[in-house]
Design an enzyme around this catalytic site. Sequence first.
Site, PDB file in Angstrom:
ATOM      1  N   LYS A  93       0.962  -1.184   0.081  1.00 17.21           N
ATOM      2  CA  LYS A  93      -0.041  -0.078  -0.108  1.00 17.21           C
ATOM      3  C   LYS A  93       0.849   1.036  -0.039  1.00 17.21           C
ATOM      4  CE  LYS A  93       0.629   1.642   4.176  1.00 17.21           C
ATOM      5  NZ  LYS A  93       1.394   2.690   4.527  1.00 17.21           N
ATOM      6  N   ASP A 120      -2.438  -1.796  10.744  1.00 21.35           N
ATOM      7  CA  ASP A 120      -2.774  -1.640   9.422  1.00 21.35           C
ATOM      8  C   ASP A 120      -3.501  -3.007   8.871  1.00 21.35           C
ATOM      9  OD1 ASP A 120      -1.719   0.994   9.130  1.00 21.35           O
ATOM     10  OD2 ASP A 120       0.340   0.191   8.298  1.00 21.35           O
TER      11      ASP A 120
END
Length: 289
Positions: A8, A135
Amino acid sequence: MEERAYGKINLTLDILRRREDGFHDLRMVMQSVDLFDEITLNKREGEGIELSCDVGYVPSDGSNIAARAAEAFFRELGIRGEGLSIAIRKTIPVSAGMAGGSSDGAAVLRALGRMYRPDLPAERLEAIAAQVGSDVPYCVRGGTALAEGRGEILTDLPPLPPCWFVLCKPGFPISTPELFSRVRVKQLQFHPDTAGMLRSLEAGDLEGICRRIYNVFEEILPRKYSRVLELKAALLDQGALAAAMTGTGPTVFGVFAGEEAARRAADVIGRVCGRVYVARPVKKYESLV
Ligand code: ATP
């Protein structure tokens, strides 16, 4: 069972406040990119989790995030006595601000969900993910999303309009605790325009999105990491519509409207930065299966 674990980047990263528990409340627009690790899961005879990874300096014991994710899955769902082997082939650079470890953990959760509990609601899988790391819930979901709290409170956002990323990973790590210890929220001069970013995503306006790409950590980056800002300047110099550090760095990404411009920039910057990747945005996992 094979599963891709996409990396990401942060289109925005804002720090809102320091909490009583010492952590910070964040507000981030996250985006998956098609740079991925390959995770292979196999049931095996006997009990316990075995793990291997093709990168020597990534732990291959129970401390690997992928192993911790599997353990959390079995524990939370009351599944006992299982034997599982996990093999990880890394492509996402390690300690790069691209959530490589979290994404490997999330891939394990998605795969185990399919193997053992295909009817498990997504929210339950994300709740297990939150126990593994802040996350990890986002990484279970992927795509374009707003992440708040420590990163575990998620809202899906419209996908990015078509574009290309050039990712540059300098050869040094940046310590996440060191960077957070430098944060004095009231002294931060700039914050990303997250509301404007959401409007631009809604409108599919790449130019508006690019104008609002920003990571507050750039403001408090110690001098010894000035290479990060040099690479950002190099990306802009090579025609990037916007550039920023992702997460707590040190990877810097630039956004390009077309492939040719991205590849040209990657060629030029590849001469001065060891690890350069060209990548595209990836949609939410659900929409990929
Ligand atoms: P974030 O963006 O979430 O801060 P990062 O991209 O900076 O993460 P990772 O690549 O996830 O960092 O690795 C951080 C640390 O976690 C490293 O010290 C690494 O050895 C350890 N680690 C544990 N499991 C993994 C894994 N599966 N892949 C990569 N690193 C792992």
